[in-house]
Scaffold this motif. Structure first.
Motif, PDB file in Angstrom:
ATOM      1  N   GLU A  48      36.430  43.086  39.702  1.00  0.00           N
ATOM      2  CA  GLU A  48      35.947  41.644  39.140  1.00  0.00           C
ATOM      3  C   GLU A  48      34.373  41.657  39.136  1.00  0.00           C
ATOM      4  O   GLU A  48      33.830  41.296  40.075  1.00  0.00           O
ATOM      5  N   ASP A  49      33.688  42.187  37.861  1.00  0.00           N
ATOM      6  CA  ASP A  49      32.310  41.895  37.780  1.00  0.00           C
ATOM      7  C   ASP A  49      31.923  40.492  37.352  1.00  0.00           C
ATOM      8  O   ASP A  49      33.081  39.759  37.010  1.00  0.00           O
ATOM      9  N   LYS A  50      30.902  40.021  37.102  1.00  0.00           N
ATOM     10  CA  LYS A  50      30.389  38.835  36.910  1.00  0.00           C
ATOM     11  C   LYS A  50      31.046  38.093  35.538  1.00  0.00           C
ATOM     12  O   LYS A  50      31.332  37.145  35.206  1.00  0.00           O
ATOM     13  N   GLN A  51      30.784  39.095  34.637  1.00  0.00           N
ATOM     14  CA  GLN A  51      31.367  38.738  33.280  1.00  0.00           C
ATOM     15  C   GLN A  51      32.762  39.410  32.626  1.00  0.00           C
ATOM     16  O   GLN A  51      33.114  38.925  31.498  1.00  0.00           O
ATOM     17  N   PHE A  52      33.038  40.259  33.441  1.00  0.00           N
ATOM     18  CA  PHE A  52      34.223  40.976  32.825  1.00  0.00           C
ATOM     19  C   PHE A  52      34.852  41.698  34.188  1.00  0.00           C
ATOM     20  O   PHE A  52      34.577  41.748  35.170  1.00  0.00           O
ATOM     21  N   LEU A 103      29.556  42.017  43.281  1.00  0.00           N
ATOM     22  CA  LEU A 103      30.692  41.876  42.596  1.00  0.00           C
ATOM     23  C   LEU A 103      31.809  40.677  43.180  1.00  0.00           C
ATOM     24  O   LEU A 103      31.707  40.402  44.359  1.00  0.00           O
ATOM     25  N   LEU A 104      32.531  40.010  42.278  1.00  0.00           N
ATOM     26  CA  LEU A 104      33.346  38.917  42.779  1.00  0.00           C
ATOM     27  C   LEU A 104      34.555  39.421  43.629  1.00  0.00           C
ATOM     28  O   LEU A 104      34.718  38.648  44.605  1.00  0.00           O
ATOM     29  N   ARG A 105      34.983  40.507  43.270  1.00  0.00           N
ATOM     30  CA  ARG A 105      35.964  41.279  44.296  1.00  0.00           C
ATOM     31  C   ARG A 105      36.241  42.525  43.775  1.00  0.00           C
ATOM     32  O   ARG A 105      36.225  42.762  42.567  1.00  0.00           O
TER      33      ARG A 105
END
Length: 820
Positions: free
Chosen positions: A155-159, A136-138
């Motif tokens: 914040e997942d990779k696409q949403f 996960l990005l954060r």
């Protein structure tokens, strides 16, 4: 003499002889009887001694798991809703991205999972427990007050996801709460199809009754009962943000609460929702309760939808009879807004970062750091695995509860004794009652010896995240008594608030603190008077370049290369100086005799004795003492000689082992680093001591600890700087920048700069620059990566270790606020 007289004389003589024979016979019989009696008594004494011996041996084996004979700090009703209804419910499952439970041993568990559909992956990427491998990005709480609400952004990779929970008091079982979960695509031109899954699971007793829609295609609610909650209902109202969601559900039985994700995956099926069967979706399989199960204990509601989407899940207590409104929609929004406003006002009141010139985004960062500390508080229940030298096999500690913060939701979602003292430096500033509660739970885990297991792994979910070699806790092993740091702040809080009832808490904890303090002063003392030694070092290891000292908290920081009973450690001595000072202060407050504690403190803060034991004249620094050599390295063993052609060595790729290149000798361990600073960090050095000047000078030396990002843990000049400790163990406390120790350094600099002394101006200069370096770098890395990190690279400032690490790294909030 007549014949009659002679006969009478003979008869008398014979009578005497017979009497003598009888007496002799009786005497012999008496001696035999006495011998038998003595033999019997001796046998009985021997038997009693043997029995007592085995009883004592049994006691020695069992006492590691016997609670201390002192009143508990927490009352029996502490885990009930009556004791604290406001904090009964909470996000007390920190290892989950989002989960709720009560502060009770067998609470029903509520949680959230999600998966990104149409990825083609088998199995699908299902998110549940916080895991660095998810990429996960954060993620983390942006606002969380520990009582009423929490807001989290993921914040997942696409949403991007947002999870919110808000509580509403009422009834006799902790009231209601609502979770609101929303998501939106990161790129509107690339829509995402996501499944939201919210579940309830029973951890033990209770019942669940799913309620289906009339068409039987989806869940409308789950009715339940449990001992702690009475009756309740979990509602899944239809969302107004999307007109065509697809629903499915799972009603099943989970044999273990740490296997909920696996049970859900096993209950999935594949559906094709378009005529061409080109889009494959993972949905839940409906009712799948095994025949031999007592009934369902795990119910999952799934909604699959193209983003953006928002859903609410409403929990209502059956005992809440006069509910003003359902906690949903605008009612939820309004209450959330009120709690947010109160949070912001309190944050300003406590930390006042605006007056220090921080910008809006920096203050938002500080709020997130605090909120992740508060949102990382969990409630655990179970028993530790413990062992003493008298036990061949580990024993179960008694079942107990623990309300505690955790260092990292992804990597260390459990309680650590030495971390918790640092955690509560921040928590106590925000809510002193939460800190008191946490400290009370920890002290109630003390055994009859005065020992507290340093790592708490309570319950199946906590145990599932721990490697087997770290599960068993040994009663010889200590941890730094950092709870005294938190107690110091609580005492300061009471003195500043003039609280008339301030003595009650300290009176409750003092009996256990006495036993704990005595345990350190018996189990961790050195062979030489006035010295202390960390236990738990492995003197037999061949794989470690320098045997670790996990018990000190500074894991692989260089100590004596060859552990012996004759070594002694400067950091532990300083911790005990702090402990004796706090014991003296608390004793005075609660009306106990403080004389012994004062005497010990005077001894341990005597700079002359400290210098005699720990000051290295050669290196002009404070050091450990022990059997040591710096001339060590790791090498792969050579194959045995004289191998025959075609013959393989016993092990084709043996691990590297330590080679000692010069014989060790008893000496100071002159590796300059955090350990060398402890007399300074804990403010033991006299304000006018030339040694203070030397330390302040060394702090600014870039060849030693100084960097543009904070103080590194080990000097660049140290022999083991950034060296691997085994072939596979990278350096940990051998150069990285750690925020808890930098916080102590700033606290010491602030102390010496604000107290009249020869070097106050010098301390102030170092303080100002170090504080700016730390805050700037931690904030920079947070913006760059989305996380606060376990430690930071001393060359680049980059975050290292596990993330998010909002345990003691969240002390950046206190650094920003200049609260030490």
């Amino acid at each position: 003499m007549t014949r009659d007289q002679e006969v009478r004389r003979r008869n008398v003589k014979n009578s005497r002889i017979a009497s003598d024979i009888k007496r002799e016979k009786e005497h012999k019989q008496s001696k035999v009887s006495l011998a038998i009696l003595l033999f019997g008594i001796s046998g009985l004494i021997t038997l009693v001694c043997v029995v007592r011996y085995f009883q004592y041996r049994s006691y020695l084996r069992e006492k590691v798991a016997i609670p201390v004979d002192a009143p508990k700090v927490l009352p029996k009703e502490a885990g009930t809703v009556e004791a604290d209804p406001e904090r009964f419910w909470g996000s007390y499952r920190p290892q989950l991205y989002f989960g709720l439970k009560t502060r009770s041993p067998a609470s029903p568990l509520f949680g959230f999972m999600w998966l990104n559909q149409l990825t083609g992956q088998m199995p699908p990427p299902l998110r549940h427990w916080c895991d660095q491998g998810d990429g996960l990005l954060r993620y983390g709480w942006t606002k969380h007050d520990g009582v009423n609400f929490g807001i989290q952004e993921i914040e997942d990779k696409q949403f991007s996801l947002k999870t919110v929970f808000v509580k509403q008091q009422g009834g006799s079982h902790g009231g209601d709460w609502t979770a609101r979960i929303s998501a939106a695509p990161n790129d509107p031109n690339h829509p995402a199809v996501v499944s939201f899954m919210f579940y309830v699971a029973l951890d033990g007793q209770g019942t669940l009754e799913p309620v289906l829609a009339k068409n039987g295609k989806y869940l409308t609610s789950v009715r339940g009962t449990s001992q702690e909650l009475g009756s309740f209902e979990l509602f899944f109202p239809k969302s107004k943000t999307d007109s065509s969601p697809r629903h499915s559900y799972l009603i099943t039985y989970a044999p273990q609460i740490d296997k909920l994700k696996e049970v859900l995956l096993s209950g999935m099926k594949v559906d094709a929702w378009d005529k061409a069967r080109t889009k494959i979706y993972f949905t839940l399989g409906g009712r799948l309760v095994p025949r031999d199960a007592p009934g369902p204990n795990y119910v999952v509601h799934q909604v699959t939808v193209q983003l953006p989407f928002e859903m609410e899940v409403i929990f209502e207590s059956g005992s809440f009879k006069n509910r003003p409104d359902v906690l949903a929609g605008q009612v939820l929004t309004d209450l959330l807004s009120k709690h947010e406003s109160n949070f912001d006002k309190k944050f300003t009141s406590v930390f006042d970062l605006e007056s220090k010139g921080y910008k809006t985004n920096e203050i938002a960062f500080a709020k997130a750091a605090l909120s992740n500390m508060i949102g990382g508080i969990g409630y655990f229940y179970g028993s530790s695995m413990v062992q003493s030298k008298y036990n061949k096999e580990p024993l179960d500690y008694w079942n107990a509860s623990l309300y505690t913060a955790v260092p990292s939701r992804s990597f260390f979602p459990r309680g650590f004794l030495w971390d918790e003292g640092f955690h509560n430096l921040l928590i106590s500033q925000w809510n002193v009652n939460i800190s008191k509660d946490i400290i009370s739970h920890w002290l109630d885990l003390m055994n009859i010896e005065g020992w507290i297991p340093r790592e708490q792994i309570l319950g199946a979910e906590a145990l599932a995240k721990v490697p087997a070699e770290f599960v068993v806790q040994k009663n010889e092993n200590a941890n730094p008594p950092t709870l005294y740091l938190a107690l110091l702040k609580i005492i300061e809080h009471y003195s500043n608030s003039n609280n008339e009832g301030s003595q009650s808490f300290l009176k409750a904890v003092f009996p256990r603190l006495k036993v704990w303090y005595d345990w350190y002063n018996t189990s961790q003392v050195g062979e030489r008077p006035s010295t202390y030694r960390w236990r738990g070092r492995d003197a037999q290891t061949r794989r470690e370049l320098n045997p670790k000292t996990l018990t000190s908290g500074l894991d692989d920081f260089p100590r004596a290369s060859h552990p012996t009973d004759d070594e002694y450690h400067v950091d532990l001595r300083c911790w005990m100086a702090l402990a004796s000072k706090l014991m003296s202060d608390i004793a005075a407050i609660v009306g106990e005799d403080s004389g012994a504690y004062l005497a010990t403190n005077k001894l341990l803060t005597d700079n002359s004795l400290l210098d005699e034991l720990h000051w290295s004249e050669k290196k002009q620094q404070y050091s450990d003492f022990g059997l040591h050599t710096d001339k060590v390295r790791l090498e792969r063993p050579k194959p045995p000689p004289n191998l025959q052609p075609g013959q393989r060595p016993p092990q084709t790729d043996p691990e590297q082992v330590r080679i000692t290149l010069s014989e060790p000798e008893y000496r100071f361990v002159d590796s300059f680093g955090y350990v060398s600073l402890f007399p300074f960090l804990l403010k033991i050095i006299d304000h006018n001591s030339p040694k203070l000047y030397k330390i302040l000078t060394d702090l600014k030396d870039p060849r030693l600890l100084w960097t543009d990002y904070g103080l590194r843990s080990l000097a660049k000049t140290a022999p083991l700087y950034n060296r691997y400790n085994t072939e596979h163990d990278p350096p940990y406390w051998r150069g990285a920048i750690w925020i808890n120790m930098n916080y102590l350094a700033l606290g010491a600099l602030h102390h010496y700069s604000s107290t009249q002394g020869s070097y106050s101006e010098m301390a102030k200069s170092v303080y100002d620059e170090l504080r700016i370096n730390l805050v700037t770098n931690i904030f920079k890395e947070y913006k760059r990566t989305g996380f606060i990190w376990e430690n930071y690279n001393d060359k680049t400032g980059e975050g290292k270790g596990c993330h998010p690490f909002t345990g003691w790294s969240a002390l950046v909030v206190l650094i920003m606020a200049e609260k030490y």
